[in-house]
Design an enzyme around this catalytic site. Structure first.
Site, mmCIF file in Angstrom:
data_model
loop_
_atom_site.group_PDB
_atom_site.id
_atom_site.type_symbol
_atom_site.label_atom_id
_atom_site.label_comp_id
_atom_site.label_asym_id
_atom_site.label_seq_id
_atom_site.Cartn_x
_atom_site.Cartn_y
_atom_site.Cartn_z
ATOM 1 N N SER A 125 -28.394 -31.624 -10.323
ATOM 2 C CA SER A 125 -29.281 -30.584 -11.325
ATOM 3 C C SER A 125 -30.794 -30.798 -11.305
ATOM 4 C CB SER A 125 -28.594 -31.133 -12.886
ATOM 5 O OG SER A 125 -29.262 -30.390 -13.801
ATOM 6 N N TYR A 150 -26.758 -37.948 -19.688
ATOM 7 C CA TYR A 150 -26.072 -36.999 -19.025
ATOM 8 C C TYR A 150 -27.163 -36.870 -17.698
ATOM 9 C CZ TYR A 150 -25.298 -32.626 -16.249
ATOM 10 O OH TYR A 150 -25.200 -31.751 -15.552
ATOM 11 N N LYS A 154 -26.791 -38.002 -13.198
ATOM 12 C CA LYS A 154 -27.259 -37.229 -11.828
ATOM 13 C C LYS A 154 -28.104 -37.970 -11.055
ATOM 14 C CE LYS A 154 -24.338 -33.900 -12.993
ATOM 15 N NZ LYS A 154 -23.048 -33.758 -11.890
HETATM 16 P P1 NAD Z 1 -17.272 -27.507 -16.441
HETATM 17 O O1 NAD Z 1 -16.996 -28.333 -17.340
HETATM 18 O O2 NAD Z 1 -16.744 -26.006 -16.245
HETATM 19 O O3 NAD Z 1 -16.493 -28.029 -14.829
HETATM 20 C C1 NAD Z 1 -16.185 -29.294 -14.535
HETATM 21 C C2 NAD Z 1 -14.794 -29.503 -14.359
HETATM 22 O O4 NAD Z 1 -14.401 -31.024 -13.998
HETATM 23 C C3 NAD Z 1 -13.629 -29.089 -15.666
HETATM 24 O O5 NAD Z 1 -12.608 -28.232 -15.322
HETATM 25 C C4 NAD Z 1 -13.106 -30.719 -16.246
HETATM 26 O O6 NAD Z 1 -12.001 -30.359 -16.632
HETATM 27 C C5 NAD Z 1 -12.960 -31.384 -14.745
HETATM 28 N N1 NAD Z 1 -13.344 -32.789 -14.844
HETATM 29 C C6 NAD Z 1 -14.242 -33.482 -15.725
HETATM 30 N N2 NAD Z 1 -14.015 -34.954 -15.320
HETATM 31 C C7 NAD Z 1 -13.052 -35.011 -14.481
HETATM 32 C C8 NAD Z 1 -12.293 -35.857 -13.864
HETATM 33 N N3 NAD Z 1 -12.730 -37.369 -13.993
HETATM 34 N N4 NAD Z 1 -11.403 -35.918 -12.977
HETATM 35 C C9 NAD Z 1 -11.033 -34.466 -12.692
HETATM 36 N N5 NAD Z 1 -11.526 -33.231 -13.312
HETATM 37 C C10 NAD Z 1 -12.599 -33.721 -14.188
HETATM 38 O O7 NAD Z 1 -18.678 -27.659 -15.572
HETATM 39 P P2 NAD Z 1 -19.571 -26.679 -14.475
HETATM 40 O O8 NAD Z 1 -20.536 -26.075 -15.446
HETATM 41 O O9 NAD Z 1 -18.538 -26.086 -13.583
HETATM 42 O O10 NAD Z 1 -20.100 -27.881 -13.825
HETATM 43 C C11 NAD Z 1 -19.781 -28.472 -12.436
HETATM 44 C C12 NAD Z 1 -20.688 -29.552 -12.056
HETATM 45 O O11 NAD Z 1 -22.096 -29.045 -11.973
HETATM 46 C C13 NAD Z 1 -20.871 -30.815 -13.200
HETATM 47 O O12 NAD Z 1 -20.900 -31.941 -12.162
HETATM 48 C C14 NAD Z 1 -22.131 -30.556 -13.960
HETATM 49 O O13 NAD Z 1 -22.731 -31.681 -14.244
HETATM 50 C C15 NAD Z 1 -23.032 -29.606 -12.615
HETATM 51 N N6 NAD Z 1 -24.095 -28.733 -13.166
HETATM 52 C C16 NAD Z 1 -23.630 -27.686 -14.070
HETATM 53 C C17 NAD Z 1 -24.570 -26.983 -14.439
HETATM 54 C C18 NAD Z 1 -24.520 -26.058 -15.627
HETATM 55 O O14 NAD Z 1 -25.448 -25.727 -16.165
HETATM 56 N N7 NAD Z 1 -23.202 -25.419 -15.547
HETATM 57 C C19 NAD Z 1 -26.157 -27.073 -14.110
HETATM 58 C C20 NAD Z 1 -26.225 -28.308 -13.302
HETATM 59 C C21 NAD Z 1 -25.333 -29.158 -12.504
HETATM 60 C C1 WQD Z 2 -31.907 -22.641 -21.741
HETATM 61 C C2 WQD Z 2 -33.023 -22.065 -22.642
HETATM 62 C C3 WQD Z 2 -33.218 -23.377 -24.822
HETATM 63 C C4 WQD Z 2 -29.653 -21.970 -26.664
HETATM 64 C C5 WQD Z 2 -29.325 -27.282 -19.571
HETATM 65 C C6 WQD Z 2 -29.147 -28.977 -19.206
HETATM 66 C C7 WQD Z 2 -29.506 -29.025 -17.780
HETATM 67 C C8 WQD Z 2 -28.824 -28.175 -16.897
HETATM 68 C C9 WQD Z 2 -28.795 -26.772 -17.419
HETATM 69 C C10 WQD Z 2 -26.762 -29.124 -16.014
HETATM 70 C C11 WQD Z 2 -33.934 -23.175 -23.254
HETATM 71 C C12 WQD Z 2 -33.043 -21.666 -24.976
HETATM 72 C C13 WQD Z 2 -30.707 -22.214 -25.562
HETATM 73 C C14 WQD Z 2 -30.020 -21.445 -27.880
HETATM 74 C C15 WQD Z 2 -32.299 -20.845 -27.055
HETATM 75 N N1 WQD Z 2 -27.365 -28.704 -16.934
HETATM 76 N N2 WQD Z 2 -31.901 -21.607 -25.930
HETATM 77 N N3 WQD Z 2 -31.144 -20.810 -27.768
HETATM 78 O O1 WQD Z 2 -31.818 -26.390 -21.507
HETATM 79 O O2 WQD Z 2 -32.213 -25.214 -19.200
HETATM 80 O O3 WQD Z 2 -30.611 -26.914 -19.442
HETATM 81 O O4 WQD Z 2 -28.262 -26.619 -18.626
HETATM 82 O O5 WQD Z 2 -27.050 -30.017 -15.337
HETATM 83 O O6 WQD Z 2 -29.309 -30.342 -17.635
HETATM 84 O O7 WQD Z 2 -30.093 -29.535 -20.115
HETATM 85 O O8 WQD Z 2 -30.254 -24.765 -20.706
HETATM 86 O O9 WQD Z 2 -29.014 -23.037 -21.513
HETATM 87 O O10 WQD Z 2 -29.456 -24.930 -22.942
HETATM 88 O O11 WQD Z 2 -31.156 -23.641 -22.334
HETATM 89 O O12 WQD Z 2 -33.199 -20.489 -27.485
HETATM 90 O O13 WQD Z 2 -29.247 -21.005 -28.751
HETATM 91 O O14 WQD Z 2 -32.686 -21.304 -23.709
HETATM 92 O O15 WQD Z 2 -34.184 -23.881 -25.567
HETATM 93 O O16 WQD Z 2 -35.289 -22.830 -23.312
HETATM 94 P P1 WQD Z 2 -31.240 -25.865 -20.165
HETATM 95 P P2 WQD Z 2 -29.900 -24.030 -21.734
#
Ligand code: NAD
Ligand code: WQD
Length: 335
Positions: A125, A150, A154
């Site tokens: 991330s 969290y 990562k």
């Molecule tokens: P998500 O929660 O939709 O998907 C994760 C899936 O993993 C879920 O279906 C959950 O049931 C499953 N899971 C969790 N722990 C498990 C385990 N121990 N065994 C088997 N299944 C398990 O999340 P996502 O948004 O698809 O994110 C996927 C990955 O990307 C995560 O590692 C997350 O940290 C990373 N990521 C997400 C974002 C974002 O904003 N969505 C941003 C950066 C990184």
């Molecule tokens: C985006 C912008 C908020 C909600 C998070 C995790 C990060 C990564 C991505 C996994 C910010 C603003 C939001 C609302 C708002 N995930 N906002 N009103 O903060 O970039 O990152 O998701 O790795 O680790 O921290 O994403 O979607 O929460 O916010 O104004 O109700 O929207 O302040 O500026 P963010 P977000």
């Protein structure tokens, strides 16, 4: 056909990646404990793909289940999505996050070494960069102390994988640092399924437009940005999914004990207010919002330098912010 184990494959990014993998000629095998997803996603994937995916319901930190999967299929590579991802929850339940996010990676790495499975793509991330001084961020931008448990998982996962590769474990790893994933499959059949009140911006926008939430609060309009609201790099989940396919293909050409990281973003920053006005314009709906105070721990602005992924993986995003917000709305309406 190569079998790719996708942990967390029923989740938001994993399900879209499963689609792109099939289209690229891979056979995805999904393991998911459904802790943050719904088994119906597998039915939706079947509708999109015209065939069922092999699915194991369970914890990818359960070594005996992984061994069972390996006894039933030759696994050629792993994409490890499974993790808990709620930043706020991680601050009051840190052990839950360290246990799942670190524990599952350790088990996957052991499993890969023992079964001689070489290729791993890991979900990292942009959170590892914190608030960078210089923008956009390249992969050389120093990582900073994480803002949340969290985020720290990562960072630690990246360190674990680097050390494991250095130990000559024989594996090849790419860590993809995602920026802000948004959008949904253009069919509207799969998308992001937030449980409870969404913490992320776009699901909150779509739920407000749909009348599920009364009003969206914009967390601050007095930052040092174009319109005072925060800036992010919003990447369509289909483009993000495609980056995993490109990463796997590239890993296949590398020497053993290879580790690299890539930013996955569009290379453009958009403000929160721009997201709202673009959403309204593209979809012809109003979003009831108010300006509120700043959210603690928010990064003011971040977007990706994508030179490396563009040139090395030949990956280029093909969806615009408009496409993302149209597809997010389309998905919300289908729910
Ligand atoms: P998500 O929660 O939709 O998907 C994760 C899936 O993993 C879920 O279906 C959950 O049931 C499953 N899971 C969790 N722990 C498990 C385990 N121990 N065994 C088997 N299944 C398990 O999340 P996502 O948004 O698809 O994110 C996927 C990955 O990307 C995560 O590692 C997350 O940290 C990373 N990521 C997400 C974002 C974002 O904003 N969505 C941003 C950066 C990184
Ligand atoms: C985006 C912008 C908020 C909600 C998070 C995790 C990060 C990564 C991505 C996994 C910010 C603003 C939001 C609302 C708002 N995930 N906002 N009103 O903060 O970039 O990152 O998701 O790795 O680790 O921290 O994403 O979607 O929460 O916010 O104004 O109700 O929207 O302040 O500026 P963010 P977000």
């Amino acid at each position: 056909m190569k079998n790719i184990l996708i942990t967390g494959g029923a989740g938001y990014i994993g399900s879209h990646t499963a689609v792109q993998l099939v289209e690229a000629g891979y056979n995805p095998i999904v393991i998911d404990d459904l802790s943050n997803s719904d088994e119906r996603v597998l039915d939706r994937l079947k509708e999109i793909l015209g065939k069922s995916l092999t699915f194991y319901k369970g914890d990818c930190g359960d070594r005996s289940l992984l061994d069972q999967i390996a006894s039933e299929h030759v696994i050629d590579g792993v994409i490890h999505f499974a993790a808990f991802k709620a930043v706020g929850e991680s601050t009051f339940q840190p052990l839950k996050y360290y246990r799942n996010n670190l524990g599952s990676l350790l088990t996957i790495l052991d499993f890969m070494r023992d079964k001689q499975i070489k290729d791993l793509v890991f979900s990292s991330s942009c959170t590892v960069y914190g608030q960078p001084e210089i923008l956009p961020v390249t992969e050389e931008t120093p990582r900073q102390d994480a803002e949340s448990p969290y985020g720290n998982t990562k960072k630690i996962c990246e360190d674990i994988m680097m050390d494991f590769v250095k130990s000559q474990a024989g594996i090849r790893v790419i860590s993809l640092r995602y920026f802000n994933p948004v959008g949904a499959h253009p069919s509207g059949k799969i998308g992001e399924l937030p449980i409870g009140t969404p913490a992320n911006l776009v699901p909150f926008v779509t739920q407000t437009a749909a009348g599920i939430r009364e009003k969206l609060t914009v967390f601050g309009d007095d930052y040092d940005t174009e319109d005072g609201s925060c800036v992010r790099d919003f990447i369509h989940v289909m483009d993000l999914a495609d980056a995993h396919v490109k990463a796997l293909a590239y890993l296949g050409e590398q020497r053993d004990n290879f580790y690299d990281v890539f930013n996955v973003g569009t290379g453009n920053g958009n403000t929160v207010l721009e997201v709202i006005t673009t959403f309204e314009k593209v979809n012809g709906v109003k979003v009831n919002y108010e300006i509120g105070g700043r959210r603690a721990g928010d990064i003011v602005k971040i977007w990706a330098d994508t030179t490396k992924i563009n040139s090395v993986l030949n990956w280029h995003p093909s969806y615009s912010l408009e496409d993302s917000l149209r597809d997010s709305w389309n998905w919300q309406k289908s729910l």
